[in-house]
Design a protein around this motif. Structure first.
Motif, PDB file in Angstrom:
ATOM      1  N   MET A   1     -74.094 -89.017  32.630  1.00  0.00           N
ATOM      2  CA  MET A   1     -73.235 -88.919  31.467  1.00  0.00           C
ATOM      3  C   MET A   1     -73.871 -89.651  30.303  1.00  0.00           C
ATOM      4  N   ASP A   2     -73.635 -89.110  29.134  1.00  0.00           N
ATOM      5  CA  ASP A   2     -74.147 -89.821  27.969  1.00  0.00           C
ATOM      6  C   ASP A   2     -73.215 -90.985  27.653  1.00  0.00           C
ATOM      7  N   ASN A   3     -73.529 -91.736  26.636  1.00  0.00           N
ATOM      8  CA  ASN A   3     -72.747 -92.928  26.325  1.00  0.00           C
ATOM      9  C   ASN A   3     -71.555 -92.659  25.430  1.00  0.00           C
ATOM     10  N   MET A   4     -71.314 -91.404  25.074  1.00  0.00           N
ATOM     11  CA  MET A   4     -70.200 -91.104  24.185  1.00  0.00           C
ATOM     12  C   MET A   4     -68.911 -91.006  24.986  1.00  0.00           C
ATOM     13  N   SER A   5     -67.952 -91.850  24.681  1.00  0.00           N
ATOM     14  CA  SER A   5     -66.640 -91.732  25.299  1.00  0.00           C
ATOM     15  C   SER A   5     -65.642 -91.389  24.204  1.00  0.00           C
ATOM     16  N   LEU A   6     -64.569 -90.802  24.611  1.00  0.00           N
ATOM     17  CA  LEU A   6     -63.521 -90.395  23.701  1.00  0.00           C
ATOM     18  C   LEU A   6     -62.320 -91.270  23.980  1.00  0.00           C
ATOM     19  N   PHE A   7     -61.775 -91.901  22.961  1.00  0.00           N
ATOM     20  CA  PHE A   7     -60.677 -92.827  23.166  1.00  0.00           C
ATOM     21  C   PHE A   7     -59.352 -92.148  22.828  1.00  0.00           C
ATOM     22  N   VAL A   8     -58.381 -92.343  23.669  1.00  0.00           N
ATOM     23  CA  VAL A   8     -57.067 -91.750  23.441  1.00  0.00           C
ATOM     24  C   VAL A   8     -55.998 -92.693  23.979  1.00  0.00           C
ATOM     25  N   THR A   9     -54.903 -92.775  23.271  1.00  0.00           N
ATOM     26  CA  THR A   9     -53.746 -93.514  23.746  1.00  0.00           C
ATOM     27  C   THR A   9     -52.778 -92.502  24.339  1.00  0.00           C
ATOM     28  N   LEU A  10     -52.471 -92.651  25.590  1.00  0.00           N
ATOM     29  CA  LEU A  10     -51.555 -91.740  26.263  1.00  0.00           C
ATOM     30  C   LEU A  10     -50.209 -92.416  26.422  1.00  0.00           C
ATOM     31  N   MET A  16     -51.004 -96.465  28.099  1.00  0.00           N
ATOM     32  CA  MET A  16     -52.317 -96.962  28.466  1.00  0.00           C
ATOM     33  C   MET A  16     -53.361 -96.376  27.534  1.00  0.00           C
ATOM     34  N   ILE A  17     -54.461 -97.045  27.452  1.00  0.00           N
ATOM     35  CA  ILE A  17     -55.590 -96.546  26.694  1.00  0.00           C
ATOM     36  C   ILE A  17     -56.647 -96.144  27.700  1.00  0.00           C
ATOM     37  N   LYS A  18     -57.198 -94.957  27.538  1.00  0.00           N
ATOM     38  CA  LYS A  18     -58.203 -94.454  28.458  1.00  0.00           C
ATOM     39  C   LYS A  18     -59.455 -94.085  27.687  1.00  0.00           C
ATOM     40  N   ASP A  19     -60.589 -94.245  28.343  1.00  0.00           N
ATOM     41  CA  ASP A  19     -61.826 -93.653  27.864  1.00  0.00           C
ATOM     42  C   ASP A  19     -61.942 -92.312  28.571  1.00  0.00           C
ATOM     43  N   ILE A  20     -61.995 -91.262  27.806  1.00  0.00           N
ATOM     44  CA  ILE A  20     -62.152 -89.930  28.375  1.00  0.00           C
ATOM     45  C   ILE A  20     -63.500 -89.399  27.913  1.00  0.00           C
ATOM     46  N   PHE A  21     -64.331 -88.998  28.851  1.00  0.00           N
ATOM     47  CA  PHE A  21     -65.645 -88.479  28.541  1.00  0.00           C
ATOM     48  C   PHE A  21     -65.608 -86.947  28.485  1.00  0.00           C
ATOM     49  N   PRO A  22     -66.442 -86.340  27.672  1.00  0.00           N
ATOM     50  CA  PRO A  22     -66.496 -84.867  27.623  1.00  0.00           C
ATOM     51  C   PRO A  22     -66.709 -84.257  29.002  1.00  0.00           C
ATOM     52  N   GLU A  23     -67.513 -84.904  29.829  1.00  0.00           N
ATOM     53  CA  GLU A  23     -67.759 -84.404  31.179  1.00  0.00           C
ATOM     54  C   GLU A  23     -66.482 -84.382  32.009  1.00  0.00           C
ATOM     55  N   GLN A  24     -65.582 -85.325  31.769  1.00  0.00           N
ATOM     56  CA  GLN A  24     -64.315 -85.345  32.499  1.00  0.00           C
ATOM     57  C   GLN A  24     -63.440 -84.163  32.094  1.00  0.00           C
ATOM     58  N   ILE A  25     -63.474 -83.805  30.830  1.00  0.00           N
ATOM     59  CA  ILE A  25     -62.680 -82.652  30.388  1.00  0.00           C
ATOM     60  C   ILE A  25     -63.211 -81.387  31.048  1.00  0.00           C
ATOM     61  N   ARG A  26     -64.531 -81.221  31.060  1.00  0.00           N
ATOM     62  CA  ARG A  26     -65.119 -80.046  31.709  1.00  0.00           C
ATOM     63  C   ARG A  26     -64.796 -80.034  33.201  1.00  0.00           C
ATOM     64  N   ALA A  27     -64.916 -81.195  33.844  1.00  0.00           N
ATOM     65  CA  ALA A  27     -64.630 -81.288  35.276  1.00  0.00           C
ATOM     66  C   ALA A  27     -63.154 -81.012  35.563  1.00  0.00           C
ATOM     67  N   ALA A  28     -62.282 -81.498  34.704  1.00  0.00           N
ATOM     68  CA  ALA A  28     -60.845 -81.264  34.883  1.00  0.00           C
ATOM     69  C   ALA A  28     -60.537 -79.775  34.803  1.00  0.00           C
ATOM     70  N   ALA A  51     -64.834 -76.668  22.533  1.00  0.00           N
ATOM     71  CA  ALA A  51     -66.257 -76.521  22.854  1.00  0.00           C
ATOM     72  C   ALA A  51     -67.075 -77.636  22.217  1.00  0.00           C
ATOM     73  N   ARG A  52     -66.767 -77.971  20.983  1.00  0.00           N
ATOM     74  CA  ARG A  52     -67.496 -79.047  20.297  1.00  0.00           C
ATOM     75  C   ARG A  52     -67.250 -80.402  20.959  1.00  0.00           C
ATOM     76  N   ILE A  53     -66.025 -80.635  21.396  1.00  0.00           N
ATOM     77  CA  ILE A  53     -65.704 -81.885  22.094  1.00  0.00           C
ATOM     78  C   ILE A  53     -66.475 -81.948  23.409  1.00  0.00           C
ATOM     79  N   GLU A  54     -66.461 -80.864  24.173  1.00  0.00           N
ATOM     80  CA  GLU A  54     -67.133 -80.843  25.468  1.00  0.00           C
ATOM     81  C   GLU A  54     -68.647 -80.978  25.344  1.00  0.00           C
TER      82      GLU A  54
END
Length: 98
Positions: A1-10, A16-28, A51-54
């Motif tokens: 995985m690259d070092n880019m994480s996506l931050f979101v408050t759910l 909670m605050i999560k780091d969501i990586f583009p790879e996790q979205i694709r895997a999900a 697509a741009r996010i992923e």
């Protein structure tokens, strides 16, 4: 995985605050057999934006990530935080295996 994480408050179950990586979205998406079109429809995010996010081309707005995560979590995906073993995804509910 690259070092880019996506931050979101759910604000589901617990705040909670999560780091969501583009790879996790694709895997999900793969885990629940969704296309980009399926996730776009469920989240209200355009296919182009998704697509741009992923591809890690841009950092999405918080509202966009919240919508994506809500759609995926609503479909039964659970995001696993990076906890020494690396971030991941899994089904939140046990599947009946016969």
């Amino acid at each position: 995985m690259d070092n880019m994480s996506l931050f979101v408050t759910l604000t589901s179950r617990n705040v909670m605050i999560k780091d969501i990586f583009p790879e996790q979205i694709r895997a999900a998406r793969a885990l629940i057999n969704w296309t980009r079109e399926d996730l776009a429809k469920a989240s209200g995010v355009t296919v182009r934006t998704l697509a741009r996010i992923e591809r890690s081309e841009n950092a999405p707005r918080e509202a966009t990530l919240t919508a994506l995560c809500a759609a995926l979590e609503g479909a039964g995906v659970e995001f696993i935080p990076e906890n020494g073993s690396g971030p991941g995804v899994r089904m939140a509910r046990r599947l009946d295996r016969k």
